[in-house]
Write a protein that holds these residues in place. Sequence first.
Motif, PDB file in Angstrom:
ATOM      1  N   HIS A   1       0.845  -1.193   0.000  1.00 23.69           N
ATOM      2  CA  HIS A   1       0.000   0.000   0.000  1.00 23.69           C
ATOM      3  C   HIS A   1       0.877   1.239   0.000  1.00 23.69           C
ATOM      4  O   HIS A   1       1.758   1.385   0.844  1.00 23.69           O
ATOM      5  N   LYS A   2       0.660   2.133  -0.953  1.00 23.59           N
ATOM      6  CA  LYS A   2       1.297   3.448  -0.987  1.00 23.59           C
ATOM      7  C   LYS A   2       0.279   4.428  -1.541  1.00 23.59           C
ATOM      8  O   LYS A   2      -0.120   4.333  -2.696  1.00 23.59           O
ATOM      9  N   GLY A   3      -0.154   5.349  -0.704  1.00 28.14           N
ATOM     10  CA  GLY A   3      -1.169   6.294  -1.127  1.00 28.14           C
ATOM     11  C   GLY A   3      -0.634   7.303  -2.129  1.00 28.14           C
ATOM     12  O   GLY A   3       0.573   7.462  -2.311  1.00 28.14           O
ATOM     13  N   GLU A   4      -1.538   8.014  -2.759  1.00 26.72           N
ATOM     14  CA  GLU A   4      -1.179   9.048  -3.728  1.00 26.72           C
ATOM     15  C   GLU A   4      -0.446  10.177  -3.018  1.00 26.72           C
ATOM     16  O   GLU A   4      -0.907  10.708  -1.999  1.00 26.72           O
ATOM     17  N   ASN A   5       0.712  10.542  -3.541  1.00 24.89           N
ATOM     18  CA  ASN A   5       1.529  11.639  -2.982  1.00 24.89           C
ATOM     19  C   ASN A   5       1.901  11.419  -1.521  1.00 24.89           C
ATOM     20  O   ASN A   5       2.047  12.364  -0.741  1.00 24.89           O
ATOM     21  N   VAL A   6       2.062  10.169  -1.136  1.00 22.31           N
ATOM     22  CA  VAL A   6       2.445   9.809   0.235  1.00 22.31           C
ATOM     23  C   VAL A   6       3.826   9.168   0.200  1.00 22.31           C
ATOM     24  O   VAL A   6       4.174   8.456  -0.742  1.00 22.31           O
ATOM     25  N   HIS A   7       4.638   9.436   1.222  1.00 21.71           N
ATOM     26  CA  HIS A   7       6.016   8.955   1.226  1.00 21.71           C
ATOM     27  C   HIS A   7       6.197   7.656   2.010  1.00 21.71           C
ATOM     28  O   HIS A   7       7.323   7.229   2.251  1.00 21.71           O
ATOM     29  N   GLU A   8       5.108   7.006   2.428  1.00 24.47           N
ATOM     30  CA  GLU A   8       5.209   5.747   3.167  1.00 24.47           C
ATOM     31  C   GLU A   8       4.711   4.588   2.305  1.00 24.47           C
ATOM     32  O   GLU A   8       3.654   4.671   1.682  1.00 24.47           O
ATOM     33  N   LEU A   9       5.483   3.508   2.309  1.00 19.81           N
ATOM     34  CA  LEU A   9       5.142   2.287   1.573  1.00 19.81           C
ATOM     35  C   LEU A   9       5.048   1.133   2.569  1.00 19.81           C
ATOM     36  O   LEU A   9       6.005   0.858   3.299  1.00 19.81           O
ATOM     37  N   LEU A  10       3.889   0.469   2.608  1.00 20.74           N
ATOM     38  CA  LEU A  10       3.697  -0.695   3.461  1.00 20.74           C
ATOM     39  C   LEU A  10       3.700  -1.947   2.594  1.00 20.74           C
ATOM     40  O   LEU A  10       3.033  -1.993   1.555  1.00 20.74           O
ATOM     41  N   VAL A  11       4.448  -2.935   3.030  1.00 24.22           N
ATOM     42  CA  VAL A  11       4.515  -4.212   2.327  1.00 24.22           C
ATOM     43  C   VAL A  11       4.027  -5.303   3.269  1.00 24.22           C
ATOM     44  O   VAL A  11       4.529  -5.429   4.396  1.00 24.22           O
ATOM     45  N   PHE A  12       3.027  -6.072   2.833  1.00 25.04           N
ATOM     46  CA  PHE A  12       2.465  -7.145   3.649  1.00 25.04           C
ATOM     47  C   PHE A  12       3.078  -8.470   3.187  1.00 25.04           C
ATOM     48  O   PHE A  12       2.884  -8.890   2.042  1.00 25.04           O
ATOM     49  N   LEU A  13       3.798  -9.127   4.066  1.00 27.46           N
ATOM     50  CA  LEU A  13       4.493 -10.367   3.735  1.00 27.46           C
ATOM     51  C   LEU A  13       3.515 -11.532   3.674  1.00 27.46           C
ATOM     52  O   LEU A  13       2.466 -11.519   4.327  1.00 27.46           O
ATOM     53  N   ASP A  14       3.882 -12.572   2.928  1.00 25.70           N
ATOM     54  CA  ASP A  14       3.015 -13.740   2.834  1.00 25.70           C
ATOM     55  C   ASP A  14       3.109 -14.624   4.072  1.00 25.70           C
ATOM     56  O   ASP A  14       2.190 -15.373   4.383  1.00 25.70           O
ATOM     57  N   SER A  15       4.233 -14.549   4.793  1.00 28.47           N
ATOM     58  CA  SER A  15       4.410 -15.299   6.039  1.00 28.47           C
ATOM     59  C   SER A  15       5.370 -14.523   6.923  1.00 28.47           C
ATOM     60  O   SER A  15       6.200 -13.743   6.422  1.00 28.47           O
ATOM     61  N   PRO A  16       5.310 -14.710   8.240  1.00 26.27           N
ATOM     62  CA  PRO A  16       6.148 -13.916   9.151  1.00 26.27           C
ATOM     63  C   PRO A  16       7.639 -14.206   8.975  1.00 26.27           C
ATOM     64  O   PRO A  16       8.045 -15.334   8.670  1.00 26.27           O
ATOM     65  N   LEU A  17       8.439 -13.159   9.174  1.00 32.59           N
ATOM     66  CA  LEU A  17       9.887 -13.307   9.279  1.00 32.59           C
ATOM     67  C   LEU A  17      10.246 -13.276  10.756  1.00 32.59           C
ATOM     68  O   LEU A  17       9.615 -12.557  11.544  1.00 32.59           O
ATOM     69  N   THR A  18      11.252 -14.041  11.144  1.00 29.81           N
ATOM     70  CA  THR A  18      11.612 -14.154  12.557  1.00 29.81           C
ATOM     71  C   THR A  18      13.001 -13.583  12.827  1.00 29.81           C
ATOM     72  O   THR A  18      13.746 -13.271  11.891  1.00 29.81           O
ATOM     73  N   MET A  19      13.336 -13.482  14.104  1.00 29.58           N
ATOM     74  CA  MET A  19      14.578 -12.861  14.556  1.00 29.58           C
ATOM     75  C   MET A  19      15.798 -13.381  13.794  1.00 29.58           C
ATOM     76  O   MET A  19      15.974 -14.581  13.633  1.00 29.58           O
ATOM     77  N   GLN A  20      16.610 -12.443  13.293  1.00 27.81           N
ATOM     78  CA  GLN A  20      17.872 -12.690  12.581  1.00 27.81           C
ATOM     79  C   GLN A  20      17.686 -13.296  11.193  1.00 27.81           C
ATOM     80  O   GLN A  20      18.659 -13.557  10.490  1.00 27.81           O
TER      81      GLN A  20
END
Length: 608
Positions: free
Chosen positions: A308-327
């Motif tokens: 998700h990145k709105g029009e004229n917005v500087h933030e981009l959200l990426v939704f992963l297909d599965s969780p990433l874990t520590m390290q």
Amino acid sequence: MKKCIGLISICLIILCTFSYNYAVNTEMVTLYNELKQPNIDTTKIADVENITFQRDVATFHLEKGTIYFFKPVSFSENNYVTGALFIGDGTFSFTPPTKIEKEQLARFHAAEEQTFETGFDVLLMRFSDTTFSELSSNISFKEMEISSDAAKKVNQCEKYMFEERNNDIIWRILLSMLKNPETGYFHTHVGIPGHDPVFFTYDPLKDEEITLKKRHSRLTYEKELVNSFHQKGENQRVSHIEKSSDFFALAKHYKSNTTIESSGDFSSTCDVTIAVNTDSIIMLHFWLASKLKVDSVVNSNGMHLSFHKGENVHELLVFLDSPLTMQQEETIRITYHGDILDKFLGNFYINSSVFWYPRISRTRATYDLTFKTPKQYEFVTIGKKLKESEDENYKISHWKQATPVVSASFNLGPFKTHKIDIEGTPPITVCMSDAARHEIAQLLIKEGIPIGKNMEKQVGADVANSIQLFRSLFGPYPYDELYVTEIPYAHGEAFPGLLHLSRVTFQVKDDWGYEEIFRAHEVAHQWWGTTVGYKTYHDQWLSEGFAQYAGLWYMQWIRKDNKRFFQILDEWKDEIFSNRKYILGGGAEAGPIWLGYRTSSSETEGDY
């Protein structure tokens, strides 16, 4: 008929050839959209009276009115109420915990007791904490239609919430729900009769959890930061930024392939390798220039991810297909394009020198950069140029920055180059623009401003000489070479092995030493800023302070002029202490340097 069958067959072959695997995280996308577009729950409306609750140093008292809770959202088989609107009479009070923050509050609100207290007639709350259970425990709900006034109030509040220059609070609610901290997220829009609203936020996943903001200007719905500090129980002078959400995913390596057209059209594919620094994460937050549009996001398995990145917005959200874990490390490929460059009078204007690529943290990373640029223009970026080739219309250059650094930039244009190779200094290339130089010079002459000659040589001499001085003072020059480029702006910026210097310093003859200070200041950032960094914005003044004094030191050394050195020191002192002092009174006093960029505000312009 045979032709139609043949055409259909070709189309099927094409579709199969270019088919992709998609990993749409439906639950996360749906949840984000539901949080962003809440609806009032007609079964959760109540008249309330004499209710008081606190969030850290803020106290809210609902004297009398009606509260409308939002419909719950579903997540992980649970329902969460994440918002409410109160219309009626109430009071809000806010007392910062430190002398510095109390004085900062007074600069905006002239609070004699250094406590901000006001009545309100609207209170919009967004939360992931216990607000719903806390407020609903002693009230009786009724089912009723939503008044037009309530709907109008929600819409008015959302103008501030979704103003493109304000940070996205929806992803902060979502992140808090995912991470489930001990105390959840809480944000309020406090509507004050006859005045602009204020905004209080408690965000447990930020380094400084408490903020108070105001409306920046009547012309927009942009918010301006007033106060920012740690929650109760924490040392207000100790940063825990490494435990904040800014450090949940750390950038390790950027590999980009970028094309720039003669018109300024820009497109790029960037592989961002990250390392996870928290127990689990399923959503990534990037910063990318507001005018850039994302085409696709793909993980290391070739799966297309939701974003998700709105029009004229500087933030981009990426939704992963599965969780990433520590390290765990993962590489995310982001393909994007848009308006990052403007072209005027033959020069390119870089609209965002640091967010032309998707950045996920301020941590140091290595870079592998390939650029395809118009053949007629000179091009430079950070790192060592490994190779360059040409075809009929383009130059293709490959650059690598092996030592981890904080950020990267570039420059291109109709540059005249001047190379300096002196024993004891790195190779230096000065890139001065020839475009519109004569026209600009004529305008400056009309204003009585003297124009210099052979400015690329004058700039290069100051750069080379200042490096020699700083090597003896601060240690070896930290990079392999240095590119010094002209930008069509009035400021300067420093990147590892790359300087952006104002057009002015390539035009103006200066008998007073200010241009020497400016050039040497940016050179000094090769030590102070790009090499020796800062932990938080509270410490950034050290980088600027050392660089500014180093520039003055260079001016004294190259001119052998102690008198001028002390004259300029006195000028700087007077500028600081006489700021906003007038014959008939004065304005707000400047804040302490510890406030960093916050010392410059709508009430204290030019203080940083």
